[in-house]
Design a protein around this motif. Structure first.
Motif, PDB file in Angstrom:
ATOM      1  N   GLY A  16       3.350  -9.514  10.778  1.00 30.56           N
ATOM      2  CA  GLY A  16       2.620 -10.631  10.418  1.00 30.56           C
ATOM      3  C   GLY A  16       1.245 -10.167   9.854  1.00 30.56           C
ATOM      4  N   GLU A  17       1.006  -8.977   9.649  1.00 33.46           N
ATOM      5  CA  GLU A  17      -0.137  -8.338   9.086  1.00 33.46           C
ATOM      6  C   GLU A  17       0.203  -7.645   7.842  1.00 33.46           C
ATOM      7  N   ALA A  18      -0.821  -7.812   6.850  1.00 34.97           N
ATOM      8  CA  ALA A  18      -0.459  -7.301   5.562  1.00 34.97           C
ATOM      9  C   ALA A  18      -2.101  -6.307   4.918  1.00 34.97           C
ATOM     10  N   LYS A  19      -1.698  -5.470   4.563  1.00 37.02           N
ATOM     11  CA  LYS A  19      -2.831  -4.594   3.871  1.00 37.02           C
ATOM     12  C   LYS A  19      -2.346  -4.314   2.441  1.00 37.02           C
ATOM     13  N   ALA A  20      -3.573  -4.090   1.562  1.00 34.97           N
ATOM     14  CA  ALA A  20      -3.257  -3.389   0.179  1.00 34.97           C
ATOM     15  C   ALA A  20      -4.107  -2.500  -0.386  1.00 34.97           C
ATOM     16  N   TYR A  21      -3.747  -1.445  -0.721  1.00 34.75           N
ATOM     17  CA  TYR A  21      -4.397  -0.304  -0.995  1.00 34.75           C
ATOM     18  C   TYR A  21      -4.384   0.279  -2.479  1.00 34.75           C
ATOM     19  N   PRO A  22      -5.551   0.038  -3.197  1.00 39.53           N
ATOM     20  CA  PRO A  22      -5.478  -0.075  -4.674  1.00 39.53           C
ATOM     21  C   PRO A  22      -5.240   1.528  -5.064  1.00 39.53           C
ATOM     22  N   ILE A  23      -4.348   1.881  -5.842  1.00 36.46           N
ATOM     23  CA  ILE A  23      -3.832   3.050  -6.514  1.00 36.46           C
ATOM     24  C   ILE A  23      -4.903   3.891  -6.991  1.00 36.46           C
ATOM     25  N   GLN A  24      -5.815   2.851  -7.740  1.00 38.10           N
ATOM     26  CA  GLN A  24      -7.069   3.834  -8.262  1.00 38.10           C
ATOM     27  C   GLN A  24      -7.860   4.621  -7.421  1.00 38.10           C
ATOM     28  N   TYR A  25      -7.880   4.171  -6.005  1.00 38.87           N
ATOM     29  CA  TYR A  25      -8.404   4.972  -4.970  1.00 38.87           C
ATOM     30  C   TYR A  25      -7.626   5.815  -4.110  1.00 38.87           C
ATOM     31  N   LEU A  26      -6.500   5.420  -3.968  1.00 42.13           N
ATOM     32  CA  LEU A  26      -5.511   6.257  -3.388  1.00 42.13           C
ATOM     33  C   LEU A  26      -5.340   7.651  -4.083  1.00 42.13           C
ATOM     34  N   GLY A  27      -5.356   7.382  -5.604  1.00 40.90           N
ATOM     35  CA  GLY A  27      -5.067   8.510  -6.569  1.00 40.90           C
ATOM     36  C   GLY A  27      -5.949   9.519  -6.286  1.00 40.90           C
ATOM     37  N   TYR A  28      -7.397   9.382  -6.026  1.00 43.23           N
ATOM     38  CA  TYR A  28      -8.111  10.324  -5.838  1.00 43.23           C
ATOM     39  C   TYR A  28      -8.145  10.916  -4.436  1.00 43.23           C
ATOM     40  N   HIS A  29      -8.150  10.074  -3.343  1.00 44.57           N
ATOM     41  CA  HIS A  29      -8.078  10.419  -1.780  1.00 44.57           C
ATOM     42  C   HIS A  29      -6.768  11.287  -1.546  1.00 44.57           C
ATOM     43  N   HIS A  30      -5.585  10.697  -2.099  1.00 38.18           N
ATOM     44  CA  HIS A  30      -4.394  11.224  -1.978  1.00 38.18           C
ATOM     45  C   HIS A  30      -3.846  10.819  -0.574  1.00 38.18           C
ATOM     46  N   GLN A  31      -4.625  10.575   0.444  1.00 40.27           N
ATOM     47  CA  GLN A  31      -4.175   9.975   1.658  1.00 40.27           C
ATOM     48  C   GLN A  31      -5.539   9.250   2.328  1.00 40.27           C
ATOM     49  N   VAL A  32      -4.974   8.057   2.806  1.00 48.14           N
ATOM     50  CA  VAL A  32      -5.933   7.383   3.582  1.00 48.14           C
ATOM     51  C   VAL A  32      -5.380   6.714   4.834  1.00 48.14           C
ATOM     52  N   ILE A  33      -6.169   7.218   6.126  1.00 52.22           N
ATOM     53  CA  ILE A  33      -5.682   6.853   7.265  1.00 52.22           C
ATOM     54  C   ILE A  33      -6.001   5.632   7.647  1.00 52.22           C
ATOM     55  N   ASP A  34      -5.097   4.762   8.338  1.00 47.65           N
ATOM     56  CA  ASP A  34      -5.582   3.381   8.730  1.00 47.65           C
ATOM     57  C   ASP A  34      -4.742   2.976   9.758  1.00 47.65           C
ATOM     58  N   THR A  35      -4.750   1.686  10.330  1.00 46.82           N
ATOM     59  CA  THR A  35      -3.846   1.002  11.036  1.00 46.82           C
ATOM     60  C   THR A  35      -3.424  -0.284  10.610  1.00 46.82           C
ATOM     61  N   ILE A  36      -2.121  -0.745  11.150  1.00 51.40           N
ATOM     62  CA  ILE A  36      -1.411  -2.065  10.584  1.00 51.40           C
ATOM     63  C   ILE A  36      -0.866  -2.446  11.875  1.00 51.40           C
TER      64      ILE A  36
END
Length: 380
Positions: free
Chosen positions: A124-144
């Motif tokens: 029931g929860e949704a999150k979106a991560y822009p590839i423009q940002y992911l492409g630089y960071h390579h990894q993003v730690i989060d929770t869902i």
């Protein structure tokens, strides 16, 4: 004895360069099957450094007496190379992770709706991560939905994957360590094993052969994601990395000129875009140009009828398992209409009494990446 000094200098320089060469995108390095040698060098790096340092110390006095200027010059050179190899050229120094992940709902979102995102929906929860940002960071730690997730992306392979950052049921921390066959690699903090981004599999170290639990994700335009998940949260830019994000502003459209991240608009070239689909033990690659032309591709994979469809934005796509080989669709208003039922782009039935179509594992990648990590793949 001065020969020991120069042997130590040359040995240390060659070692530091080799320690970087095999795990970074340098000429020829990523075409080799050198991961085990690279891991050996890395695992024993302090032994090599101590040995070569002892050579330098033992031979220093004689070398200094022979030529003070040359001795000091060599020491400065080896110090500069060592610093550059371990700090300036270290993957986790070049590509930093965000300190905090800023999420906003659709009303407060500042990200352009045309941007590609890697979307995750869970319980029931949704999150979106822009590839423009992911492409630089390579990894993003989060929770869902209270579950920790590790959202990853490799621009050189054009691969987005989401994993649970846990090993043997325990939380784990990862850092970007380099790449193998042009795919990003992460190192876990506990065992120092190396993990491949595209598969989540450990390929070197104590945990070789183990895999991280994967979390299902979808790549699509943010506008399409919000149409399907209107209550989604969207990752916002971290202003500490504005320049880095700007450098990738044209990546997702394939307009970059870099040899590693450009797009070849011809079909079936190394840097051509394909959609790779996996069903059971079979995998198949579909040319992006063909998908744009046909809009819906009907096929069979692993003995099952499937459909690969692209949205009206020419960015969002999905691979779905059809109910039978006679099930065809008409795509209108971002919906798949069959004679009996209507589904959204991800295969969810509009009528809650009708079963959803099975969404298959599918990703847009460079052709060189898909064929490397799916060596038995078929081509449509």
């Amino acid at each position: 004895m001065k020969k020991l000094f120069y042997a130590g200098i040359i040995g240390l320089i060659l070692f530091e360069l080799a320690n970087v060469y095999f795990i970074m995108p340098m000429p020829g390095s990523q075409e080799m099957n050198s991961i085990h040698f690279a891991y050996f060098l890395y695992s024993w790096r302090w032994i090599f450094r101590v040995v070569f340092a002892l050579f330098i110390i033992v031979g220093f006095i004689n070398a200094f007496k022979s030529s003070r200027i040359l001795t000091v010059l060599f020491l400065l050179v080896v110090a500069g190379i060592t610093y550059a190899a371990n700090f300036e050229m270290a993957a986790d120094s070049m590509f930093l992770t965000p300190g905090t992940v800023k999420m906003r709902n659709a009303d407060e979102n500042k990200v352009d709706l045309d941007r590609l995102v890697l979307g995750v929906a869970l319980n029931g929860e949704a999150k979106a991560y822009p590839i423009q940002y992911l492409g630089y960071h390579h990894q993003v730690i989060d929770t869902i939905a209270k579950k920790p997730i590790m959202v990853t992306y490799c621009t050189v392979c054009r691969t987005g994957r989401v994993f649970e950052p846990q090993v043997n049921g325990k939380p784990e921390t990862f850092r970007l360590v380099g790449m193998d066959h042009f795919n990003a690699m992460f190192e876990d903090k506990t065992t120092k094993s190396w993990w491949r981004q595209v598969t989540g599999e450990a390929i070197a170290g104590k945990l070789t052969g183990q895999s991280l639990p994967e979390v299902k994700s979808s790549q699509m335009a943010l506008s399409q994601w919000l149409e399907l998940n209107p209550n989604s949260f969207i990752m916002q830019p971290d202003h500490d990395f504005t320049a880095e994000y700007d450098s990738l502003s044209n990546y997702e459209t394939g307009q970059r000129k870099s040899k590693l991240t450009r797009r070849d608009t011809l079909s079936w070239q190394d840097k051509s875009w394909v959609v790779g689909v996996v069903l059971g033990r079979e995998s198949k690659a579909y040319d992006w140009n063909t998908l744009l032309k046909e809009r819906i591709i009907y096929d069979e994979l692993n003995g099952q009828p499937i459909a690969l469809v692209i949205g009206s934005d020419n960015k969002s796509f999905a691979a779905l398992q059809r109910t039978d080989k006679n099930q065809n669709f008409v795509f209108q208003n971002n919906r798949l209409q069959s004679p009996l039922n209507t589904y959204n782009l991800l295969g969810s039935a509009i009528n809650p009494l009708v079963p959803d179509l099975v969404k298959l594992d599918a990703s847009q990648e460079y052709w060189h990446s898909w064929r490397t990590f799916h060596p038995g793949t078929k081509k449509y």
